[in-house]
Write an enzyme that holds these catalytic residues in place. Sequence first.
Site, PDB file in Angstrom:
ATOM      1  N   LEU A 123      47.695  38.322   5.061  1.00  0.00           N
ATOM      2  CA  LEU A 123      48.736  38.138   6.078  1.00  0.00           C
ATOM      3  C   LEU A 123      49.973  38.985   5.783  1.00  0.00           C
ATOM      4  O   LEU A 123      50.175  39.408   4.630  1.00  0.00           O
ATOM      5  CB  LEU A 123      49.163  36.660   6.093  1.00  0.00           C
ATOM      6  N   SER A 124      50.789  39.188   6.801  1.00  0.00           N
ATOM      7  CA  SER A 124      52.079  39.839   6.591  1.00  0.00           C
ATOM      8  C   SER A 124      52.894  38.973   5.632  1.00  0.00           C
ATOM      9  O   SER A 124      52.984  37.759   5.821  1.00  0.00           O
ATOM     10  CB  SER A 124      52.803  39.963   7.940  1.00  0.00           C
TER      11      SER A 124
ATOM     12  N   SER B  74      51.694  44.787  -0.408  1.00  0.00           N
ATOM     13  CA  SER B  74      52.430  45.985  -0.842  1.00  0.00           C
ATOM     14  C   SER B  74      52.987  45.815  -2.247  1.00  0.00           C
ATOM     15  O   SER B  74      52.949  46.759  -3.052  1.00  0.00           O
ATOM     16  CB  SER B  74      53.591  46.289   0.108  1.00  0.00           C
TER      17      SER B  74
ATOM     18  N   SER C  47      44.430  44.074   8.182  1.00  0.00           N
ATOM     19  CA  SER C  47      42.974  44.135   8.481  1.00  0.00           C
ATOM     20  C   SER C  47      42.401  42.735   8.691  1.00  0.00           C
ATOM     21  O   SER C  47      41.621  42.247   7.882  1.00  0.00           O
ATOM     22  CB  SER C  47      42.213  44.903   7.386  1.00  0.00           C
TER      23      SER C  47
HETATM   24  N1  PPS Z   1      52.154  41.735  15.909  1.00  0.00           N
HETATM   25  C1  PPS Z   1      52.135  42.043  14.609  1.00  0.00           C
HETATM   26  N2  PPS Z   1      51.207  41.472  13.794  1.00  0.00           N
HETATM   27  C2  PPS Z   1      51.189  41.775  12.490  1.00  0.00           C
HETATM   28  N3  PPS Z   1      52.048  42.647  11.874  1.00  0.00           N
HETATM   29  C3  PPS Z   1      53.001  43.251  12.662  1.00  0.00           C
HETATM   30  C4  PPS Z   1      53.074  42.957  14.038  1.00  0.00           C
HETATM   31  N4  PPS Z   1      54.091  43.697  14.545  1.00  0.00           N
HETATM   32  C5  PPS Z   1      54.618  44.398  13.547  1.00  0.00           C
HETATM   33  N5  PPS Z   1      53.973  44.139  12.392  1.00  0.00           N
HETATM   34  C6  PPS Z   1      54.244  44.833  11.117  1.00  0.00           C
HETATM   35  O1  PPS Z   1      53.151  45.752  10.942  1.00  0.00           O
HETATM   36  C7  PPS Z   1      52.517  45.578   9.705  1.00  0.00           C
HETATM   37  C8  PPS Z   1      50.986  45.394   9.851  1.00  0.00           C
HETATM   38  O2  PPS Z   1      50.360  46.594  10.173  1.00  0.00           O
HETATM   39  P1  PPS Z   1      48.846  46.839   9.757  1.00  0.00           P
HETATM   40  O3  PPS Z   1      48.559  48.254  10.137  1.00  0.00           O
HETATM   41  O4  PPS Z   1      48.656  46.445   8.355  1.00  0.00           O
HETATM   42  O5  PPS Z   1      48.077  45.815  10.719  1.00  0.00           O
HETATM   43  S1  PPS Z   1      46.526  45.771  11.094  1.00  0.00           S
HETATM   44  O6  PPS Z   1      45.751  45.940   9.850  1.00  0.00           O
HETATM   45  O7  PPS Z   1      46.246  46.849  12.048  1.00  0.00           O
HETATM   46  O8  PPS Z   1      46.306  44.445  11.703  1.00  0.00           O
HETATM   47  C9  PPS Z   1      53.082  44.325   9.060  1.00  0.00           C
HETATM   48  O9  PPS Z   1      53.421  44.726   7.733  1.00  0.00           O
HETATM   49  P2  PPS Z   1      53.137  43.816   6.438  1.00  0.00           P
HETATM   50  O10 PPS Z   1      54.170  42.760   6.515  1.00  0.00           O
HETATM   51  O11 PPS Z   1      53.375  44.765   5.303  1.00  0.00           O
HETATM   52  O12 PPS Z   1      51.737  43.303   6.479  1.00  0.00           O
HETATM   53  C10 PPS Z   1      54.310  43.954   9.893  1.00  0.00           C
HETATM   54  O13 PPS Z   1      55.474  44.311   9.218  1.00  0.00           O
HETATM   55  N1  ADP Z   2      52.587  36.530  -6.890  1.00  0.00           N
HETATM   56  C1  ADP Z   2      53.121  37.329  -5.961  1.00  0.00           C
HETATM   57  N2  ADP Z   2      52.492  38.453  -5.578  1.00  0.00           N
HETATM   58  C2  ADP Z   2      53.028  39.253  -4.630  1.00  0.00           C
HETATM   59  N3  ADP Z   2      54.194  39.014  -3.992  1.00  0.00           N
HETATM   60  C3  ADP Z   2      54.871  37.904  -4.337  1.00  0.00           C
HETATM   61  C4  ADP Z   2      54.358  36.997  -5.317  1.00  0.00           C
HETATM   62  N4  ADP Z   2      55.216  35.976  -5.429  1.00  0.00           N
HETATM   63  C5  ADP Z   2      56.216  36.227  -4.562  1.00  0.00           C
HETATM   64  N5  ADP Z   2      56.035  37.389  -3.897  1.00  0.00           N
HETATM   65  C6  ADP Z   2      56.961  37.946  -2.903  1.00  0.00           C
HETATM   66  O1  ADP Z   2      56.317  37.945  -1.629  1.00  0.00           O
HETATM   67  C7  ADP Z   2      56.779  39.055  -0.850  1.00  0.00           C
HETATM   68  C8  ADP Z   2      55.556  39.831  -0.370  1.00  0.00           C
HETATM   69  O2  ADP Z   2      55.944  40.889   0.451  1.00  0.00           O
HETATM   70  P1  ADP Z   2      55.078  42.197   0.647  1.00  0.00           P
HETATM   71  O3  ADP Z   2      54.552  42.692  -0.661  1.00  0.00           O
HETATM   72  O4  ADP Z   2      55.873  43.137   1.492  1.00  0.00           O
HETATM   73  O5  ADP Z   2      53.827  41.603   1.493  1.00  0.00           O
HETATM   74  P2  ADP Z   2      52.853  42.345   2.510  1.00  0.00           P
HETATM   75  O6  ADP Z   2      52.745  43.792   2.086  1.00  0.00           O
HETATM   76  O7  ADP Z   2      51.569  41.600   2.384  1.00  0.00           O
HETATM   77  O8  ADP Z   2      53.488  42.186   3.863  1.00  0.00           O
HETATM   78  C9  ADP Z   2      57.693  39.891  -1.727  1.00  0.00           C
HETATM   79  O9  ADP Z   2      59.033  39.549  -1.417  1.00  0.00           O
HETATM   80  C10 ADP Z   2      57.329  39.430  -3.141  1.00  0.00           C
HETATM   81  O10 ADP Z   2      58.413  39.531  -4.032  1.00  0.00           O
END
Ligand code: PPS
Ligand code: ADP
EC number: 2.7.1.25
Length: 199
Positions: free
Chosen positions: A32-33, A38, A105
């Site tokens: 999940l986001s 990352s 994904s």
């Molecule tokens: N509607 C919606 N749903 C999910 N995420 C959203 C959406 N809109 C914008 N974002 C931002 O885009 C990042 C996800 O892009 P991805 O290319 O990883 O998504 S996917 O694999 O195609 O589903 C995701 O980044 P991460 O938080 O790093 O996962 C979000 O910041």
């Molecule tokens: N065990 C852990 N592993 C990864 N991230 C963690 C953990 N515990 C807390 N976090 C926090 O969760 C957040 C995850 O954000 P990010 O890495 O951007 O997620 P994503 O790329 O899945 O959107 C960061 O602020 C990170 O510091």
Amino acid sequence: MENIIPHEFHISKTERNKQNGHTSFVVWFTGLSGSGKSTIANQVEHELYEQGIKTFSLDGDNIRKGLNNNLGFTAEDRQENLRRIAEVAKLFVESGAVVIASFISPLKKDRELIKEIIGEEDFIEVFVNTSLEECERRDVKGLYKKARAGEIKNFTGIDAPYENPENPDLEIKTESENLEEAIKRIVLHLQDKLKISVQ
Ligand SMILES: Nc1ncnc2c1ncn2[C@@H]1O[C@H](COP(=O)(O)OS(=O)(=O)O)[C@@H](OP(=O)(O)O)[C@H]1O
Ligand SMILES: Nc1ncnc2c1ncn2[C@@H]1O[C@H](COP(=O)(O)OP(=O)(O)O)[C@@H](O)[C@H]1O
């Protein structure tokens, strides 16, 4: 494809792997986001870099702002996003790099397609398993709040699905395992895979 005849290049992945002293493949982080993809990917890449391994990271920043800037978040656009990324990852693998890919994904069928494009033997799936409640509590980018308010549509976990991987190569539960332990576990898992087999 009709009338497209591939050229046989002399230098292949095998030669590049020999020159680099390690194999090349994709480590694919799904979750999940805000699950931690990352954060974990960054540190794994850092560890590999310290070991002298050639790596390259693919994530939303270098893909959705460039190559895929014409795609949104409908199921169709996500599939095309991931298909193109898988093709790019495959090219980087051919070039000899260990590719670190971090994308939500969310659908099984799309992850199957990714695996098919890259090739099962070069694909390691890491499920960053963090509950929706925790991701929403973290709300790193403030997107969950916006999604709950209806300002973002098709947001994964809110009004778009995330299907948990059933058989990932690795699963990281960020709520019960600390970051350092998770990095160690992933890097350890990669060590054997990095070795070139002598024939
Ligand atoms: N509607 C919606 N749903 C999910 N995420 C959203 C959406 N809109 C914008 N974002 C931002 O885009 C990042 C996800 O892009 P991805 O290319 O990883 O998504 S996917 O694999 O195609 O589903 C995701 O980044 P991460 O938080 O790093 O996962 C979000 O910041
Ligand atoms: N065990 C852990 N592993 C990864 N991230 C963690 C953990 N515990 C807390 N976090 C926090 O969760 C957040 C995850 O954000 P990010 O890495 O951007 O997620 P994503 O790329 O899945 O959107 C960061 O602020 C990170 O510091």
